[in-house]
Motif scaffolding. Structure first.
Motif, PDB file in Angstrom:
ATOM      1  N   GLU A 189       0.816  -1.219   0.000  1.00  0.00           N
ATOM      2  CA  GLU A 189       0.000   0.000   0.000  1.00  0.00           C
ATOM      3  C   GLU A 189       0.846   1.263   0.000  1.00  0.00           C
ATOM      4  OE1 GLU A 189      -2.661  -0.208   3.289  1.00  0.00           O
ATOM      5  OE2 GLU A 189      -3.798  -1.908   2.477  1.00  0.00           O
ATOM      6  N   LEU A 190       2.172   1.096   0.000  1.00  0.00           N
ATOM      7  CA  LEU A 190       3.054   2.243   0.120  1.00  0.00           C
ATOM      8  C   LEU A 190       3.920   2.430  -1.123  1.00  0.00           C
ATOM      9  CD1 LEU A 190       4.408   1.786   3.771  1.00  0.00           C
ATOM     10  CD2 LEU A 190       2.573   3.317   3.010  1.00  0.00           C
ATOM     11  N   CYS A 191       4.262   3.669  -1.378  1.00  0.00           N
ATOM     12  CA  CYS A 191       5.313   4.009  -2.331  1.00  0.00           C
ATOM     13  C   CYS A 191       6.466   4.567  -1.499  1.00  0.00           C
ATOM     14  CB  CYS A 191       4.831   5.043  -3.341  1.00  0.00           C
ATOM     15  SG  CYS A 191       6.110   5.511  -4.532  1.00  0.00           S
ATOM     16  N   LEU A 192       7.594   3.883  -1.504  1.00  0.00           N
ATOM     17  CA  LEU A 192       8.706   4.208  -0.624  1.00  0.00           C
ATOM     18  C   LEU A 192       9.805   4.943  -1.369  1.00  0.00           C
ATOM     19  CD1 LEU A 192       9.047   0.763   1.200  1.00  0.00           C
ATOM     20  CD2 LEU A 192       7.808   2.785   1.986  1.00  0.00           C
ATOM     21  N   ASP A 193      10.236   6.053  -0.797  1.00  0.00           N
ATOM     22  CA  ASP A 193      11.451   6.729  -1.240  1.00  0.00           C
ATOM     23  C   ASP A 193      12.463   6.618  -0.103  1.00  0.00           C
ATOM     24  OD1 ASP A 193       9.924   7.414  -3.402  1.00  0.00           O
ATOM     25  OD2 ASP A 193       9.725   9.530  -2.863  1.00  0.00           O
ATOM     26  N   TYR A 194      13.734   6.566  -0.463  1.00  0.00           N
ATOM     27  CA  TYR A 194      14.780   6.406   0.551  1.00  0.00           C
ATOM     28  C   TYR A 194      15.888   7.412   0.286  1.00  0.00           C
ATOM     29  CZ  TYR A 194      18.613   4.338   3.241  1.00  0.00           C
ATOM     30  OH  TYR A 194      19.650   4.142   4.115  1.00  0.00           O
ATOM     31  N   TYR A 202      16.731   8.149   5.968  1.00  0.00           N
ATOM     32  CA  TYR A 202      15.337   8.000   6.373  1.00  0.00           C
ATOM     33  C   TYR A 202      14.492   7.626   5.167  1.00  0.00           C
ATOM     34  CZ  TYR A 202      15.763  12.983   5.139  1.00  0.00           C
ATOM     35  OH  TYR A 202      16.087  14.168   4.523  1.00  0.00           O
ATOM     36  N   TRP A 203      13.324   7.103   5.489  1.00  0.00           N
ATOM     37  CA  TRP A 203      12.335   6.712   4.489  1.00  0.00           C
ATOM     38  C   TRP A 203      11.262   7.786   4.394  1.00  0.00           C
ATOM     39  CZ3 TRP A 203      12.990   2.373   1.603  1.00  0.00           C
ATOM     40  CH2 TRP A 203      13.904   1.424   2.081  1.00  0.00           C
ATOM     41  N   LEU A 204      10.762   7.977   3.192  1.00  0.00           N
ATOM     42  CA  LEU A 204       9.591   8.809   2.942  1.00  0.00           C
ATOM     43  C   LEU A 204       8.489   7.865   2.482  1.00  0.00           C
ATOM     44  CD1 LEU A 204      12.000  11.015   1.187  1.00  0.00           C
ATOM     45  CD2 LEU A 204      10.336  12.241   2.564  1.00  0.00           C
ATOM     46  N   GLN A 205       7.536   7.632   3.376  1.00  0.00           N
ATOM     47  CA  GLN A 205       6.487   6.644   3.117  1.00  0.00           C
ATOM     48  C   GLN A 205       5.214   7.351   2.670  1.00  0.00           C
ATOM     49  OE1 GLN A 205       6.056   4.043   6.622  1.00  0.00           O
ATOM     50  NE2 GLN A 205       8.007   4.863   7.348  1.00  0.00           N
ATOM     51  N   GLY A 206       4.860   7.149   1.428  1.00  0.00           N
ATOM     52  CA  GLY A 206       3.641   7.735   0.902  1.00  0.00           C
ATOM     53  C   GLY A 206       2.686   6.666   0.420  1.00  0.00           C
ATOM     54  N   GLU A 207       1.443   7.045   0.254  1.00  0.00           N
ATOM     55  CA  GLU A 207       0.443   6.109  -0.274  1.00  0.00           C
ATOM     56  C   GLU A 207       0.794   5.747  -1.713  1.00  0.00           C
ATOM     57  OE1 GLU A 207      -4.282   6.130  -1.595  1.00  0.00           O
ATOM     58  OE2 GLU A 207      -3.464   7.757  -0.368  1.00  0.00           O
ATOM     59  N   TYR A 208       0.678   4.469  -2.043  1.00  0.00           N
ATOM     60  CA  TYR A 208       0.869   4.045  -3.424  1.00  0.00           C
ATOM     61  C   TYR A 208      -0.357   4.456  -4.236  1.00  0.00           C
ATOM     62  CZ  TYR A 208       1.302   1.153  -7.590  1.00  0.00           C
ATOM     63  OH  TYR A 208       1.377   0.726  -8.891  1.00  0.00           O
ATOM     64  N   ILE A 209      -0.145   5.258  -5.261  1.00  0.00           N
ATOM     65  CA  ILE A 209      -1.241   5.745  -6.102  1.00  0.00           C
ATOM     66  C   ILE A 209      -1.166   5.014  -7.432  1.00  0.00           C
ATOM     67  CG2 ILE A 209      -2.251   7.778  -7.214  1.00  0.00           C
ATOM     68  CD1 ILE A 209      -0.847   9.443  -4.983  1.00  0.00           C
ATOM     69  N   ASP A 210      -2.104   4.158  -7.678  1.00  0.00           N
ATOM     70  CA  ASP A 210      -2.093   3.282  -8.850  1.00  0.00           C
ATOM     71  C   ASP A 210      -2.622   4.054 -10.055  1.00  0.00           C
ATOM     72  OD1 ASP A 210      -1.932   1.174 -10.548  1.00  0.00           O
ATOM     73  OD2 ASP A 210      -3.544  -0.010  -9.640  1.00  0.00           O
ATOM     74  N   THR A 211      -1.721   4.586 -10.853  1.00  0.00           N
ATOM     75  CA  THR A 211      -2.103   5.351 -12.041  1.00  0.00           C
ATOM     76  C   THR A 211      -1.041   5.187 -13.115  1.00  0.00           C
ATOM     77  OG1 THR A 211      -2.593   7.569 -12.910  1.00  0.00           O
ATOM     78  CG2 THR A 211      -1.016   7.432 -11.104  1.00  0.00           C
ATOM     79  N   VAL A 212      -1.465   5.206 -14.364  1.00  0.00           N
ATOM     80  CA  VAL A 212      -0.496   5.210 -15.469  1.00  0.00           C
ATOM     81  C   VAL A 212      -0.110   6.635 -15.849  1.00  0.00           C
ATOM     82  CG1 VAL A 212      -1.337   3.026 -16.392  1.00  0.00           C
ATOM     83  CG2 VAL A 212      -2.326   5.178 -17.232  1.00  0.00           C
ATOM     84  N   ASN A 213      -0.826   7.604 -15.297  1.00  0.00           N
ATOM     85  CA  ASN A 213      -0.591   9.005 -15.657  1.00  0.00           C
ATOM     86  C   ASN A 213       0.512   9.589 -14.774  1.00  0.00           C
ATOM     87  OD1 ASN A 213      -2.723   8.977 -17.588  1.00  0.00           O
ATOM     88  ND2 ASN A 213      -4.190   9.181 -15.908  1.00  0.00           N
ATOM     89  N   ASP A 274      -1.323  13.673   1.294  1.00  0.00           N
ATOM     90  CA  ASP A 274      -0.216  13.620   0.335  1.00  0.00           C
ATOM     91  C   ASP A 274       1.145  13.760   1.004  1.00  0.00           C
ATOM     92  OD1 ASP A 274      -1.826  13.316  -1.967  1.00  0.00           O
ATOM     93  OD2 ASP A 274      -2.282  15.457  -1.951  1.00  0.00           O
ATOM     94  N   LEU A 275       1.169  14.256   2.230  1.00  0.00           N
ATOM     95  CA  LEU A 275       2.440  14.416   2.931  1.00  0.00           C
ATOM     96  C   LEU A 275       2.957  13.037   3.342  1.00  0.00           C
ATOM     97  CD1 LEU A 275       3.743  17.221   3.686  1.00  0.00           C
ATOM     98  CD2 LEU A 275       3.231  16.632   6.053  1.00  0.00           C
ATOM     99  N   PRO A 276       4.208  12.717   3.037  1.00  0.00           N
ATOM    100  CA  PRO A 276       4.716  11.398   3.424  1.00  0.00           C
ATOM    101  C   PRO A 276       4.982  11.317   4.916  1.00  0.00           C
ATOM    102  CG  PRO A 276       6.499  12.712   2.530  1.00  0.00           C
ATOM    103  CD  PRO A 276       5.241  13.531   2.358  1.00  0.00           C
ATOM    104  N   VAL A 277       5.060  10.103   5.417  1.00  0.00           N
ATOM    105  CA  VAL A 277       5.566   9.867   6.766  1.00  0.00           C
ATOM    106  C   VAL A 277       7.083   9.772   6.665  1.00  0.00           C
ATOM    107  CG1 VAL A 277       5.742   8.166   8.625  1.00  0.00           C
ATOM    108  CG2 VAL A 277       3.505   8.766   7.668  1.00  0.00           C
ATOM    109  N   LEU A 278       7.774  10.515   7.522  1.00  0.00           N
ATOM    110  CA  LEU A 278       9.228  10.508   7.548  1.00  0.00           C
ATOM    111  C   LEU A 278       9.671   9.624   8.706  1.00  0.00           C
ATOM    112  CD1 LEU A 278      11.643  11.989   6.111  1.00  0.00           C
ATOM    113  CD2 LEU A 278      11.586  13.604   8.001  1.00  0.00           C
TER     114      LEU A 278
END
Length: 470
Positions: A189-194, A202-213, A274-278
């Motif tokens: 359920e997450l889109c992870l940036d590191y 640290y990790w930036l944990q955001g909601e995974y947004i399922d889109t081709v756009n 839209d703000l990630p969890v840090l």
């Protein structure tokens, strides 16, 4: 648009390729710069003939043209920060590297290594030159998972691989690395940036947004980082804001041509969703803390037992905070007096004392929030308040889900504008308190901004010249 961002416009450059379809490259960078209220300038390093489903033709700008563009800007519109994108060949890389070698501002590098279909965008030999001359000058090297695999030669199939690959890229000379787009079965359920600079990570944990756009999402992310740095935000804040900006753009993106649509550009990110969890580790604990009642309206910070009688006799105070400085022998007596008057007590800083005294709650700084502390407070069913000073702090606190947040902003007009913006971001999710002096005008301003309460030092509140009557 946010007033606090409009007083001055820093100049920011993008040195990248032009996307004739308007979804990525220089075009996406300039859209992002506009949304972050900086003045965007461009050095076109390549021309592409592309639309929403294909890149049909790409040609690098010749050296003398790039030099002329850089010289024209440098003489009149010097950059506060520079974003590097498509650098197609050795000539382009050498030309840009020569300029940034003596440049003192931030450099964010988002090298366009390949197209979405996997076609390489670097001429033979250019990759090694990029490693030697560009990457060591990058304050932030921003790569998606596919690009990170290509540049490191390692595969990324799980979150731990992102950590290992970032370490490899740091060894190649980058000052810090952010890897984007981690989406794994363990965190579906997450889109992870590191992000890492070798010392901190640290990790930036955001909601995974399922889109081709999602065309141009990497360009928009790195451009937003660059713009936020130019505005004076810390790197942590810049990364948090950039991820929130792209999440907002993905959430509302639409298809425009026949292929995938571009990430949307909808202004400053203003939705907490839209703000990630840090966080420094995965996953978050998932604990909960008791909700606040309506007692936070005026919250004095008490530092001595002598301050209590006047406060407890007042009908204005239903909750107060005890700040323990040095000798703490008075604290138990202070809590007893408060209980007799049915005034709730929050203890600052000392979470173990708050548990031992069965206080109403504890107020902590973010650096005090270890897993051990959070678990102990959760088991004791104590209310938890945290102080936040930045977007990165808010992103960290949101991962903890405290009982309330205390907002710290700078003094003056920009501070009030920032307070109003944070209230707009957070008020639907958390009770909020602001810090003020014992001045009726300031307290009223804080309350008018939409906070639920105001924190005031007791000695200021009780001073003879205080405009607040107890």
């Amino acid at each position: 648009m946010n007033n606090f961002l409009q007083h001055k416009k820093p100049v920011v450059w993008t040195i990248s390729g032009s996307d004739s379809g308007g979804g990525a490259g220089v075009q996406a960078d300039l859209y992002s710069f506009q949304d972050f209220a900086v003045h965007g300038c461009s050095v076109i390093s390549a021309l592409t003939a592309q639309n929403s489903f294909t890149v049909g033709y790409t040609v690098a700008t010749e050296r003398k043209n790039i030099v002329a563009q850089i010289n024209a800007l440098d003489s009149d519109l010097p950059a506060k920060a520079i974003k590097l994108g498509m650098l197609l060949n050795e000539e382009v890389i050498t030309t840009v590297a020569k300029y940034i070698a003596d440049y003192s501002g931030y450099v964010v590098c988002d090298p366009h290594l390949m197209t979405a279909s996997g076609d390489c965008l670097l001429a033979d030999g250019a990759g090694e030159l990029l490693r030697q001359q560009i990457i060591p000058r990058a304050d932030v090297l921003s790569l998606n998972i596919t690009e990170a695999q290509a540049l490191s030669g390692s595969s990324i199939t799980q979150a731990d691989d992102m950590v290992a690959v970032a370490a490899q890229l740091l060894k190649q000379g980058a000052r810090s690395v952010v890897l984007t787009g981690g989406h794994f079965d363990d965190y579906s359920e997450l889109c992870l940036d590191y992000w890492s600079d070798g010392e901190q990570s640290y990790w930036l944990q955001g909601e995974y947004i399922d889109t081709v756009n999602d065309h141009g999402s990497g360009c928009s992310f790195s451009a937003a980082i660059t713009a936020a740095l130019a505005r004076g935000f810390s790197l942590q804040d810049a990364l948090v804001l950039a991820k929130a900006y792209v999440s907002q753009g993905l959430r509302y993106a639409v298809q425009i041509g026949s292929g995938p649509g571009p990430v949307g550009h909808f202004g400053w990110p203003g939705d907490l969703d839209d703000l990630p969890v840090l966080a420094t580790q995965l996953p978050k604990l998932g604990l909960s803390f008791p909700a606040c009642d309506d007692t936070l309206q005026l919250c004095p910070v008490v530092t001595t037992l002598q301050q209590l009688p006047a406060l407890l006799d007042s009908e204005l105070v239903s909750v107060l905070r005890l700040r323990i400085e040095g000798d703490d022998a008075w604290v138990t007596e202070a809590i007893d007096q408060c209980r007799q008057q049915q005034v709730q007590v929050i203890i600052e800083g000392d979470w173990q004392r708050a548990i031992d005294e069965q206080a109403y709650g504890v107020h902590l700084q973010l650096e005090q929030l270890s897993d051990e502390v959070l678990i102990a407070l959760h088991e004791a069913k104590l209310m938890l308040g945290v102080a936040v000073h930045s977007y990165a702090d808010i992103a960290t606190a949101d991962g903890v889900e405290p009982s309330y947040m205390e907002l710290h902003v700078a003094a003056g007009e920009e501070g009030w504008a920032q307070l109003e913006q944070w209230v707009g971001l957070l008020a639907d999710f958390y009770p909020l308190v602001a810090v003020s002096v014992a001045d009726a005008k300031q307290i009223n301003q804080c309350m008018m901004a939409g906070v639920d309460g105001v924190v005031v030092m007791a000695q200021q509140l009780l001073a003879e010249d205080s405009s607040i009557t107890l």
